[in-house]
Design an enzyme around this catalytic site. Structure first.
Site, PDB file in Angstrom:
ATOM      1  N   ASP A   1      -1.166  -0.419   5.898  1.00  0.00           N
ATOM      2  CA  ASP A   1      -1.007   0.146   7.299  1.00  0.00           C
ATOM      3  C   ASP A   1      -2.169  -0.281   8.175  1.00  0.00           C
ATOM      4  O   ASP A   1      -2.523   0.471   9.454  1.00  0.00           O
ATOM      5  CB  ASP A   1      -1.271   1.679   7.178  1.00  0.00           C
ATOM      6  CG  ASP A   1      -2.503   2.319   6.410  1.00  0.00           C
ATOM      7  OD1 ASP A   1      -3.447   1.347   6.163  1.00  0.00           O
ATOM      8  OD2 ASP A   1      -2.803   3.270   6.633  1.00  0.00           O
TER       9      ASP A   1
ATOM     10  N   ASP B   1      -6.938  -1.484   4.615  1.00  0.00           N
ATOM     11  CA  ASP B   1      -6.353  -2.724   3.558  1.00  0.00           C
ATOM     12  C   ASP B   1      -6.890  -3.821   4.136  1.00  0.00           C
ATOM     13  O   ASP B   1      -6.190  -4.969   3.840  1.00  0.00           O
ATOM     14  CB  ASP B   1      -4.792  -2.581   3.736  1.00  0.00           C
ATOM     15  CG  ASP B   1      -4.244  -1.087   3.240  1.00  0.00           C
ATOM     16  OD1 ASP B   1      -4.685  -0.639   2.146  1.00  0.00           O
ATOM     17  OD2 ASP B   1      -3.256  -0.580   3.944  1.00  0.00           O
TER      18      ASP B   1
ATOM     19  N   ASP C   1       0.933  -1.169  -0.198  1.00  0.00           N
ATOM     20  CA  ASP C   1      -0.003   0.103   0.042  1.00  0.00           C
ATOM     21  C   ASP C   1       0.901   1.201   0.063  1.00  0.00           C
ATOM     22  O   ASP C   1       2.167   1.112   0.364  1.00  0.00           O
ATOM     23  CB  ASP C   1      -0.885  -0.072   1.220  1.00  0.00           C
ATOM     24  CG  ASP C   1      -1.536   1.335   1.368  1.00  0.00           C
ATOM     25  OD1 ASP C   1      -2.172   1.767   0.564  1.00  0.00           O
ATOM     26  OD2 ASP C   1      -1.473   1.830   2.360  1.00  0.00           O
TER      27      ASP C   1
END
Length: 659
Positions: free
Chosen positions: A531, A535, A328
């Site tokens: 994080d 996600d 990410d």
């Protein structure tokens, strides 16, 4: 038992896995058994015409050491559990049947000594987990009506104020109301340097207050605290069964009957019951049973020492197959410490007015975008009560109501989803901001865009080095997924060293998950690094989901398989290396245990190995496996060319993998 090595229907006996630490009572028991056995052997050697004292002394020793083995076996059978102590118990009973009382006593004594040695080796493997798993206090000193009273944690709730004295373990998550002190947070993060705390700073359960008294306003207690969530994760890690365990499960169904049959064949072929007894002793598969859990435990402990929390052994074993790492962007490759660089108002609004409107919508969110807007808004922290309804659009933004007005803060995609047209002047501002590497966030009231807020992030200082190390570790594909604007995404990827054709921008959380699924369908084994905020689907779908955690953000502990608690990427390559070494150690342990056991069985069947020698060999094989697993903790994190610190330091030479 000290080492949890139960399989389906097959469990370790106390003699194999240890029944606890060697306390004073255990020392006296084993010491007394040794004295009685020594006296029996002396009597047997020097007074052969007095067999009764020899039998009495031997049986006395056997009661202290062999009886617990037999009792444990019977208890297991009554609970319908196959127990590896069955073979040892049968061997002891057979020796008694032959009238070989000293042999039976020797078997019990050697097994008991092996228990002590295994317990010591096992405790060395557990020491890093035990460090992070130190108990938090059950009580705290609460300030009520001007007085300080001692209260159980179950009686303390959010809003209470507790006194934390110098040297105390902090009992709750909270914020410092008064006082200053250095606080040791190594149990949570692996970082040994104490952190200075003062009014307004956050403190966390399980940390240690050093040199000043603090009054802390309680936010979370017990299992809801960061420490509580960490401990839940550690407990899960010890309970989860890695993929290599089914081999042992299948073996458990047939192993004991096959070994009994082998002992019977040896007896019929040779007429020598001692050979059969020796075979049964060396056939106890303790080394095989401990091959996987001991290595997993050592690796989890080594990771915990460095602030890497691993949810289970299956994720360690998966490391050896990882060929693709997907990152990410915001809060992962970048710091997630967004700050407002520009505000462009429309429709007669002012800069302060646009920020104030955006802050009303974002007041209830923990996303980095929300924090940046709230920090920049006039009167930060005073907007939460203004919004009556809030709806989060993961990866897109947030929608809220304030009175009769609808407020939307987020991407152009969210505006389209909510039916708000994007005017040409807003498009032009978006393109200008994105071209300079600034993320545009639109602010709309009802059906009208009232401004654009430009946010900028910074690459984590370790990101470039981490990606280089992953490539050196043989990772074939490294990609970046983000919901951000494509121009911004490509800029960050270029800084980090990720190829342009491996950058996918403008994605929703569900689309990140779909990308991971596509890779897996194509035969890839994927580690997704995020994080832990937006996600969740991709983290759960990946073969290994790694979150960038922190003391403040416990969401990562709930959504991922591995958490890097130091709040950065630096330990990611070390975790993958640790997992590969754990997998190699497990394989080495299993192969050694099988080869060693079959070799000893052959020696016993040939009459080369006596019952006492068989007992010693059995324990030696088990200890070798435990020692090999324990060595993982010493060679888990190493210095690499261009890498970070490492456990051994510059110029050191880590031990080779395997046996």
């Amino acid at each position: 038992m000290a080492l949890e090595c139960d399989t389906h229907g097959w469990s370790c006996s106390p003699s194999c896995c240890g029944s606890g630490g060697l306390d004073a009572r255990e020392a006296v028991r084993i010491g007394a058994a040794g004295v009685l056995l020594g006296a029996a052997l002396a009597a047997e050697h020097f007074a052969l015409s007095l067999p009764i004292p020899v039998a009495v002394l031997s049986l006395g020793s056997l009661v202290l050491t062999g009886l617990p083995i037999i009792v444990g076996t019977v208890q297991g059978l009554l609970q319908r559990q196959r127990n590896v102590g069955e073979l040892a118990s049968i061997a002891i009973v057979a020796a008694l049947y032959l009238g070989e009382f000293t042999v039976a006593a020797e078997l019990g004594f050697i097994m008991a000594l092996g228990e002590v040695a295994e317990e010591y080796a096992h405790r060395r493997s557990r020491r890093d987990i035990e460090a992070i798993a130190a108990d938090t206090p059950r009580y705290a000193f609460v300030v009520r009506d001007g007085e300080t009273v001692r209260a159980a944690l179950s009686e303390i709730g959010p809003g209470d104020r507790v006194l934390v004295r110098p040297g105390d373990v902090v009992p709750v998550d909270g914020t410092v109301a008064t006082g200053t002190s250095a606080v040791d947070e190594s149990h949570l993060t692996g970082e040994s340097i104490p952190v200075e705390k003062g009014p307004g700073d956050a403190v966390y359960a399980g940390t240690i207050n050093h040199d000043g008294a603090l009054q802390v306003t309680v936010l979370r207690v017990g299992d809801r605290s960061a420490y509580g969530k960490i401990m839940q994760m550690v407990r899960e890690a010890e309970e989860r069964r890695p993929p290599s365990r089914p081999l042992v499960d299948r073996l458990a169904v047939v192993y004991t009957p096959v070994m009994l049959a082998a002992a019977g064949v040896v007896l019929l072929a040779t007429g020598d019951l001692q050979r059969s007894i020796s075979l049964l002793i060396v056939a106890c598969p303790c080394a095989l049973l401990l091959a996987t859990p001991s290595a997993v435990l050592a690796a989890i402990g080594a990771g915990a020492r460095r602030g890497v929390l691993i949810r289970g052994g299956e994720y360690l074993e998966a490391c050896s197959k990882i060929d693709t790492v997907v990152f990410d962007k915001t809060g992962t490759l970048t710091l997630g410490d967004l700050h407002v660089t520009k505000v462009v108002p429309f429709c007669g609004r002012t800069v302060e007015g646009v920020l104030r409107v955006a802050a009303v919508a974002e007041a209830g969110s923990e996303h980095p975008v929300a924090r940046a807007i709230l920090d920049a808004a006039p009167e930060p922290g005073s907007h939460a009560a203004d919004a009556t309804e809030m709806h989060l659009h993961p990866g897109g933004g947030i929608e809220a109501r304030s009175g009769e007005a609808r407020i939307v803060v987020g991407s152009a995609r969210l505006l389209a989803l909510t039916g708000i047209p994007l005017p040409e002047e807003a498009r032009a501002v978006r393109d200008t901001l994105a071209a300079s590497g600034v993320t545009p966030v639109f602010v709309a009231v009802d059906e009208e865009v009232v401004g654009v807020i430009g946010l900028q992030d910074r690459l984590r200082p370790e990101s470039v080095e981490v990606i280089e190390r992953l490539r050196r570790e043989g990772i074939e594909t490294i990609a970046m997924l983000t919901g951000d604007h494509e121009v911004v995404a490509r800029r960050v990827a270029a800084e980090a060293g990720i190829p342009e054709d491996a950058v996918y921008a403008g994605l929703l959380p569900g689309q990140k998950q779909e990308y991971v699924e596509t890779l897996q369908t194509g035969g890839r084994t994927v580690c997704f690094v995020g994080d832990g905020t937006n996600d969740g689907p991709a983290l759960a779908r990946a073969d290994i989901g790694v979150s960038i955690g922190s003391r403040e953000d416990t969401v990562a502990l709930e959504t991922s398989h591995v958490v890097l608690m130091r709040g950065g990427l630096a330990e990611l390559p070390d975790f993958l290396r640790l997992g590969k070494r754990a997998a190699r150690t497990i394989t080495a342990n299993v192969l050694f245990a099988l080869a060693f056991s079959f070799s000893m069985i052959a020696l016993a069947a040939l009459g080369i190995l006596s019952p006492a020698g068989g007992a010693i060999a059995h324990q030696a094989g088990t200890l070798i496996v435990l020692a090999n697993s324990a060595s993982l903790a010493g060679r888990a994190f190493v210095d690499l060319p261009g890498g970070r610190f490492g456990r051994h330091g510059p110029g050191s030479c880590p031990a080779a993998d395997g046996l």
